[in-house]
Design an enzyme around this catalytic site. Structure first.
Site, PDB file in Angstrom:
ATOM      1  N   ASN A   1     -64.760  45.930  45.363  1.00 45.94           N
ATOM      2  CA  ASN A   1     -63.758  46.967  45.612  1.00 45.94           C
ATOM      3  C   ASN A   1     -62.810  46.474  46.686  1.00 45.94           C
ATOM      4  OD1 ASN A   1     -62.937  49.738  44.932  1.00 45.94           O
ATOM      5  ND2 ASN A   1     -63.364  50.189  47.080  1.00 45.94           N
TER       6      ASN A   1
ATOM      7  N   VAL B   1     -59.320  42.452  43.253  1.00 46.16           N
ATOM      8  CA  VAL B   1     -59.359  41.719  41.976  1.00 46.16           C
ATOM      9  C   VAL B   1     -57.924  41.336  41.630  1.00 46.16           C
ATOM     10  CG1 VAL B   1     -59.893  41.892  39.511  1.00 46.16           C
ATOM     11  CG2 VAL B   1     -61.355  43.050  41.187  1.00 46.16           C
TER      12      VAL B   1
ATOM     13  N   GLU C   1     -51.106  70.644  41.871  1.00 44.50           N
ATOM     14  CA  GLU C   1     -52.064  70.691  42.994  1.00 44.50           C
ATOM     15  C   GLU C   1     -51.384  70.268  44.301  1.00 44.50           C
ATOM     16  OE1 GLU C   1     -55.725  68.609  41.865  1.00 44.50           O
ATOM     17  OE2 GLU C   1     -56.507  70.575  41.309  1.00 44.50           O
TER      18      GLU C   1
ATOM     19  N   GLY D   1     -64.577  53.490  42.416  1.00 40.42           N
ATOM     20  CA  GLY D   1     -64.083  54.866  42.273  1.00 40.42           C
ATOM     21  C   GLY D   1     -65.176  55.698  41.621  1.00 40.42           C
TER      22      GLY D   1
ATOM     23  N   LYS E   1     -63.696  75.326  42.180  1.00 39.31           N
ATOM     24  CA  LYS E   1     -63.081  74.010  42.398  1.00 39.31           C
ATOM     25  C   LYS E   1     -63.832  73.271  43.525  1.00 39.31           C
ATOM     26  CE  LYS E   1     -59.743  70.926  42.313  1.00 39.31           C
ATOM     27  NZ  LYS E   1     -59.907  69.835  41.402  1.00 39.31           N
TER      28      LYS E   1
ATOM     29  N   GLN F   1     -64.071  63.619  35.746  1.00 41.63           N
ATOM     30  CA  GLN F   1     -65.181  64.181  34.981  1.00 41.63           C
ATOM     31  C   GLN F   1     -65.651  63.186  33.918  1.00 41.63           C
ATOM     32  OE1 GLN F   1     -65.980  68.415  32.664  1.00 41.63           O
ATOM     33  NE2 GLN F   1     -63.933  67.876  33.120  1.00 41.63           N
TER      34      GLN F   1
ATOM     35  N   GLY G   1     -64.381  47.961  40.972  1.00 36.59           N
ATOM     36  CA  GLY G   1     -63.845  49.264  41.371  1.00 36.59           C
ATOM     37  C   GLY G   1     -64.942  50.214  41.792  1.00 36.59           C
TER      38      GLY G   1
HETATM   39  P1  FAD Z   1     -60.687  55.693  40.656  1.00 37.35           P
HETATM   40  O1  FAD Z   1     -61.589  56.789  41.021  1.00 37.35           O
HETATM   41  O2  FAD Z   1     -59.226  55.866  40.974  1.00 37.35           O
HETATM   42  O3  FAD Z   1     -61.220  54.355  41.330  1.00 37.35           O
HETATM   43  C1  FAD Z   1     -60.629  53.093  41.157  1.00 37.35           C
HETATM   44  C2  FAD Z   1     -61.180  52.184  42.257  1.00 37.35           C
HETATM   45  O4  FAD Z   1     -60.771  50.848  42.010  1.00 37.35           O
HETATM   46  C3  FAD Z   1     -60.676  52.551  43.659  1.00 37.35           C
HETATM   47  O5  FAD Z   1     -61.744  52.536  44.564  1.00 37.35           O
HETATM   48  C4  FAD Z   1     -59.679  51.432  43.982  1.00 37.35           C
HETATM   49  O6  FAD Z   1     -59.591  51.133  45.360  1.00 37.35           O
HETATM   50  C5  FAD Z   1     -60.295  50.263  43.209  1.00 37.35           C
HETATM   51  N1  FAD Z   1     -59.318  49.240  42.849  1.00 37.35           N
HETATM   52  C6  FAD Z   1     -58.139  49.413  42.212  1.00 37.35           C
HETATM   53  N2  FAD Z   1     -57.535  48.240  42.023  1.00 37.35           N
HETATM   54  C7  FAD Z   1     -58.341  47.297  42.551  1.00 37.35           C
HETATM   55  C8  FAD Z   1     -58.274  45.882  42.643  1.00 37.35           C
HETATM   56  N3  FAD Z   1     -57.238  45.189  42.155  1.00 37.35           N
HETATM   57  N4  FAD Z   1     -59.291  45.221  43.247  1.00 37.35           N
HETATM   58  C9  FAD Z   1     -60.363  45.893  43.754  1.00 37.35           C
HETATM   59  N5  FAD Z   1     -60.485  47.233  43.677  1.00 37.35           N
HETATM   60  C10 FAD Z   1     -59.491  47.926  43.070  1.00 37.35           C
HETATM   61  N6  FAD Z   1     -59.861  64.490  37.589  1.00 37.35           N
HETATM   62  C11 FAD Z   1     -60.758  65.482  37.417  1.00 37.35           C
HETATM   63  O7  FAD Z   1     -61.665  65.360  36.567  1.00 37.35           O
HETATM   64  N7  FAD Z   1     -60.733  66.609  38.170  1.00 37.35           N
HETATM   65  C12 FAD Z   1     -59.805  66.816  39.148  1.00 37.35           C
HETATM   66  O8  FAD Z   1     -59.804  67.844  39.809  1.00 37.35           O
HETATM   67  C13 FAD Z   1     -58.848  65.778  39.373  1.00 37.35           C
HETATM   68  N8  FAD Z   1     -57.942  65.919  40.346  1.00 37.35           N
HETATM   69  C14 FAD Z   1     -57.061  64.883  40.601  1.00 37.35           C
HETATM   70  C15 FAD Z   1     -56.159  65.030  41.665  1.00 37.35           C
HETATM   71  C16 FAD Z   1     -55.266  64.027  41.933  1.00 37.35           C
HETATM   72  C17 FAD Z   1     -54.307  64.186  43.098  1.00 37.35           C
HETATM   73  C18 FAD Z   1     -55.250  62.840  41.142  1.00 37.35           C
HETATM   74  C19 FAD Z   1     -54.264  61.736  41.456  1.00 37.35           C
HETATM   75  C20 FAD Z   1     -56.127  62.702  40.086  1.00 37.35           C
HETATM   76  C21 FAD Z   1     -57.050  63.720  39.809  1.00 37.35           C
HETATM   77  N9  FAD Z   1     -57.985  63.608  38.757  1.00 37.35           N
HETATM   78  C22 FAD Z   1     -58.895  64.615  38.549  1.00 37.35           C
HETATM   79  C23 FAD Z   1     -58.041  62.387  37.929  1.00 37.35           C
HETATM   80  C24 FAD Z   1     -59.137  61.460  38.522  1.00 37.35           C
HETATM   81  O9  FAD Z   1     -58.936  61.280  39.903  1.00 37.35           O
HETATM   82  C25 FAD Z   1     -59.185  60.107  37.829  1.00 37.35           C
HETATM   83  O10 FAD Z   1     -59.274  60.307  36.435  1.00 37.35           O
HETATM   84  C26 FAD Z   1     -60.408  59.327  38.332  1.00 37.35           C
HETATM   85  O11 FAD Z   1     -60.238  59.013  39.693  1.00 37.35           O
HETATM   86  C27 FAD Z   1     -60.629  58.060  37.510  1.00 37.35           C
HETATM   87  O12 FAD Z   1     -61.767  57.384  37.986  1.00 37.35           O
HETATM   88  P2  FAD Z   1     -61.805  55.801  37.980  1.00 37.35           P
HETATM   89  O13 FAD Z   1     -63.168  55.422  38.394  1.00 37.35           O
HETATM   90  O14 FAD Z   1     -61.270  55.291  36.702  1.00 37.35           O
HETATM   91  O15 FAD Z   1     -60.742  55.369  39.095  1.00 37.35           O
HETATM   92  P1  NAD Z   2     -49.923  64.283  33.479  1.00 36.41           P
HETATM   93  O1  NAD Z   2     -49.565  63.282  32.469  1.00 36.41           O
HETATM   94  O2  NAD Z   2     -51.025  65.224  33.208  1.00 36.41           O
HETATM   95  O3  NAD Z   2     -48.630  65.155  33.854  1.00 36.41           O
HETATM   96  C1  NAD Z   2     -47.383  64.549  34.107  1.00 36.41           C
HETATM   97  C2  NAD Z   2     -46.260  65.561  33.952  1.00 36.41           C
HETATM   98  O4  NAD Z   2     -45.029  64.922  34.275  1.00 36.41           O
HETATM   99  C3  NAD Z   2     -46.128  66.097  32.550  1.00 36.41           C
HETATM  100  O5  NAD Z   2     -46.079  67.496  32.608  1.00 36.41           O
HETATM  101  C4  NAD Z   2     -44.833  65.475  32.033  1.00 36.41           C
HETATM  102  O6  NAD Z   2     -44.131  66.307  31.141  1.00 36.41           O
HETATM  103  C5  NAD Z   2     -44.039  65.299  33.334  1.00 36.41           C
HETATM  104  N1  NAD Z   2     -43.013  64.252  33.262  1.00 36.41           N
HETATM  105  C6  NAD Z   2     -43.109  63.030  32.668  1.00 36.41           C
HETATM  106  N2  NAD Z   2     -41.945  62.360  32.803  1.00 36.41           N
HETATM  107  C7  NAD Z   2     -41.105  63.148  33.507  1.00 36.41           C
HETATM  108  C8  NAD Z   2     -39.762  63.004  33.973  1.00 36.41           C
HETATM  109  N3  NAD Z   2     -39.044  61.897  33.736  1.00 36.41           N
HETATM  110  N4  NAD Z   2     -39.207  64.014  34.671  1.00 36.41           N
HETATM  111  C9  NAD Z   2     -39.916  65.141  34.928  1.00 36.41           C
HETATM  112  N5  NAD Z   2     -41.187  65.341  34.496  1.00 36.41           N
HETATM  113  C10 NAD Z   2     -41.768  64.360  33.806  1.00 36.41           C
HETATM  114  O7  NAD Z   2     -50.202  63.434  34.805  1.00 36.41           O
HETATM  115  P2  NAD Z   2     -50.874  63.829  36.195  1.00 36.41           P
HETATM  116  O8  NAD Z   2     -50.561  65.228  36.568  1.00 36.41           O
HETATM  117  O9  NAD Z   2     -50.486  62.733  37.109  1.00 36.41           O
HETATM  118  O10 NAD Z   2     -52.414  63.715  35.891  1.00 36.41           O
HETATM  119  C11 NAD Z   2     -53.006  62.457  35.571  1.00 36.41           C
HETATM  120  C12 NAD Z   2     -54.400  62.683  35.016  1.00 36.41           C
HETATM  121  O11 NAD Z   2     -55.250  63.211  36.032  1.00 36.41           O
HETATM  122  C13 NAD Z   2     -54.417  63.687  33.885  1.00 36.41           C
HETATM  123  O12 NAD Z   2     -55.341  63.272  32.929  1.00 36.41           O
HETATM  124  C14 NAD Z   2     -54.892  64.961  34.537  1.00 36.41           C
HETATM  125  O13 NAD Z   2     -55.606  65.790  33.637  1.00 36.41           O
HETATM  126  C15 NAD Z   2     -55.789  64.438  35.639  1.00 36.41           C
HETATM  127  N6  NAD Z   2     -55.797  65.392  36.759  1.00 36.41           N
HETATM  128  C16 NAD Z   2     -56.676  66.429  36.678  1.00 36.41           C
HETATM  129  C17 NAD Z   2     -56.679  67.371  37.688  1.00 36.41           C
HETATM  130  C18 NAD Z   2     -57.648  68.529  37.607  1.00 36.41           C
HETATM  131  O14 NAD Z   2     -58.469  68.557  36.708  1.00 36.41           O
HETATM  132  N7  NAD Z   2     -57.602  69.478  38.521  1.00 36.41           N
HETATM  133  C19 NAD Z   2     -55.813  67.242  38.774  1.00 36.41           C
HETATM  134  C20 NAD Z   2     -54.933  66.170  38.805  1.00 36.41           C
HETATM  135  C21 NAD Z   2     -54.929  65.249  37.776  1.00 36.41           C
END
Ligand code: FAD
Ligand code: NAD
Length: 407
Positions: A40, A84, A173, A15, A381, A321, A13
């Site tokens: 990846n 994978v 977001e 990521g 941000k 983070q 991965g």
């Molecule tokens: P990822 O960064 O998701 O990376 C996983 C990697 O594995 C990817 O490159 C993918 O292509 C690869 N992969 C997956 N499956 C396979 C496979 N089978 N074979 C090969 N490669 C594979 N967190 C924050 O701290 N701050 C934020 O502001 C924030 N904002 C977010 C906004 C959104 C919209 C979302 C969805 C999440 C946000 N998060 C935020 C949460 C954060 O993105 C995740 O916690 C973080 O990406 C986790 O890192 P990771 O390395 O575990 O996985």
């Molecule tokens: P989350 O688990 O934080 O939030 C999911 C929300 O969906 C909850 O409020 C829950 O009550 C609701 N929910 C669950 N089941 C439901 C249902 N059946 N009907 C309606 N609502 C329902 O998940 P996320 O927002 O996908 O975030 C995933 C992870 O990524 C978290 O750890 C979050 O902190 C992180 N993240 C961080 C940021 C940031 O720091 N700016 C941004 C995006 C995500």
């Protein structure tokens, strides 16, 4: 320890966690000490934390990704662009869609999958904010609904109803971006803004459960002013082809919509579960050195791992983070293991805060224990986003992909 051959370190991965681990390992481990391989499924890394923007169409998806080869030392790391399929931890083998790999030390950083809680119809009919392909598909789908609306003699208003399941950080977001994108789409396709509905369904008694109430109120008011309707304390029970079924206090309601976005939580990548590691919703409770229990050669980081916050005795929410900090610790600990020398580092998350964007120009957050909102939070941000680029790819990557439109 006498080694008969060079150990193989494999990172799965690219990521936040995986890239952080590899870019540190390539500096720490000498070419004669170990082979280093990164796997990846794409040749690019995407910023998962920017996917809500690409999904709404407020940021082009190319801005949210970059080539893996541009940030790794290609003379040091063998990059394998493959998916994978499975991990055989007993034989220390990785099965890829094309071939196999052996490892001595493994870093699993394969991110997350959506948590659907077994809710009927979600897998078939709902969109997710999960990767570049999904983001591109959702953006195009929404635009298609606007483009089609005026071509039909009998207008289908549900084309203009977008449902977002979950008002967690991802849902909020995405709503922020969508609320900014909708007026643009209305102008472009001559659609009356009053016809558009953006509905957020949240099961908990509040949006952003667990976040500071004043910041939650600010975020909800901001989004409501921009036209978002919140259905709080309401759970999605089923997703059907043309909408959703929700329940509040046992009263069921059907909401017609051609666009349902499921943003209600994540679980660890299913490959981890299938490999037979003990897990909770796909996340493995790692030891203090980030190793899988009973497998000292397997380090699990990011969304596939589970680390307990001892202060409240609950898991830390999975974030970029934490994934990045774990990547650094895992790299240090693998270096110790390969050399069989020195002390491994215990992983202690250093949580600097949380900032949620509300579109390009607004945000709410808690940074170093202080509340921030408005343009100041939005500025922070973007600085956080730029810092992540800096840590992986240096200043050059920040110049190429960074966010600089501050006000
Ligand atoms: P990822 O960064 O998701 O990376 C996983 C990697 O594995 C990817 O490159 C993918 O292509 C690869 N992969 C997956 N499956 C396979 C496979 N089978 N074979 C090969 N490669 C594979 N967190 C924050 O701290 N701050 C934020 O502001 C924030 N904002 C977010 C906004 C959104 C919209 C979302 C969805 C999440 C946000 N998060 C935020 C949460 C954060 O993105 C995740 O916690 C973080 O990406 C986790 O890192 P990771 O390395 O575990 O996985
Ligand atoms: P989350 O688990 O934080 O939030 C999911 C929300 O969906 C909850 O409020 C829950 O009550 C609701 N929910 C669950 N089941 C439901 C249902 N059946 N009907 C309606 N609502 C329902 O998940 P996320 O927002 O996908 O975030 C995933 C992870 O990524 C978290 O750890 C979050 O902190 C992180 N993240 C961080 C940021 C940031 O720091 N700016 C941004 C995006 C995500």
């Amino acid at each position: 320890m006498i080694r008969l051959r060079k150990p193989k370190i494999v990172v799965l991965g690219a990521g936040y966690g995986g890239l952080m681990a590899v870019t540190r390992l390539q500096k720490m481990i000498g070419v004669n000490e170990a082979d280093l391989t990164l796997v990846n499924k794409n040749d690019y890394h995407y910023e998962t934390t920017w996917l809500h923007e690409a999904s709404a169409g407020t940021l082009h998806h190319d801005k949210a990704r970059y080539q893996v080869k541009d940030v790794i030392d290609n003379s040091r790391v063998k990059f394998v662009k493959e998916t994978v399929v499975s991990i055989n931890k007993d034989e220390k083998k990785i099965v890829l869609s094309n071939g196999e790999l052996e490892y001595d030390y493994l870093v699993i950083s394969l991110g997350s999958h959506p948590e659907t809680f077994g809710i009927k119809g979600l897998k078939e009919y709902a969109f997710g904010i999960t990767n570049i392909n999904a983001a591109r598909q959702l953006r195009e789908h929404i635009e298609y609904q606007f483009a089609t609306y005026n071509t039909e003699e009998v207008k289908r208003d549900q084309r203009l109803a977008i449902v977002v399941g979950g008002a967690g950080f991802t849902g909020i977001e995405f709503l922020g971006e969508l609320a900014n994108r909708v007026p643009e789409l209305c102008r472009e396709y001559d659609v009356d803004h009053k016809k558009v509905r953006i509905i957020c369904v949240e099961a908990a008694p509040t949006a952003l459960p667990g976040f500071d109430p004043e910041l939650v109120e600010y975020a909800v008011n901001h989004l409501e002013r921009k036209g978002v309707e919140f259905k709080i304390g309401t759970a999605i029970k089923e997703c059907v082809e043309d909408g959703i079924i929700v329940a509040k206090d046992d009263v069921m309601e059907e909401i017609k919509s051609d666009t349902v976005v499921w943003a209600a939580g994540v679980r660890g990548n299913s490959i981890v579960e299938e490999a037979g590691f003990e897990n909770m919703r796909g996340r493995v409770k790692v030891d203090s050195y980030l190793r899988a229990p009973g497998h000292e050669d397997v380090f699990i980081i990011g969304d596939c791992s589970l680390v307990i916050n001892e202060e409240i005795n609950r898991p830390y929410p999975p974030t970029a983070q934490i994934a990045m900090q774990q990547g650094i610790t895992a790299a240090k600990n693998i270096a110790v293991a390969v050399r069989d020398q020195g002390e491994m580092e215990e992983f202690k998350p250093d949580i600097k805060g949380t900032v949620a964007s509300l579109g390009e120009d607004d945000a709410v957050g808690m940074v170093f224990g202080k509340k921030v909102m408005g343009t100041k939070a939005s500025f922070m941000k973007k600085m956080i986003d730029n810092r992540a680029l800096l840590m992986v790819g240096g200043a050059g990557l920040v110049v190429k992909k960074g966010k600089f439109k501050f006000f």
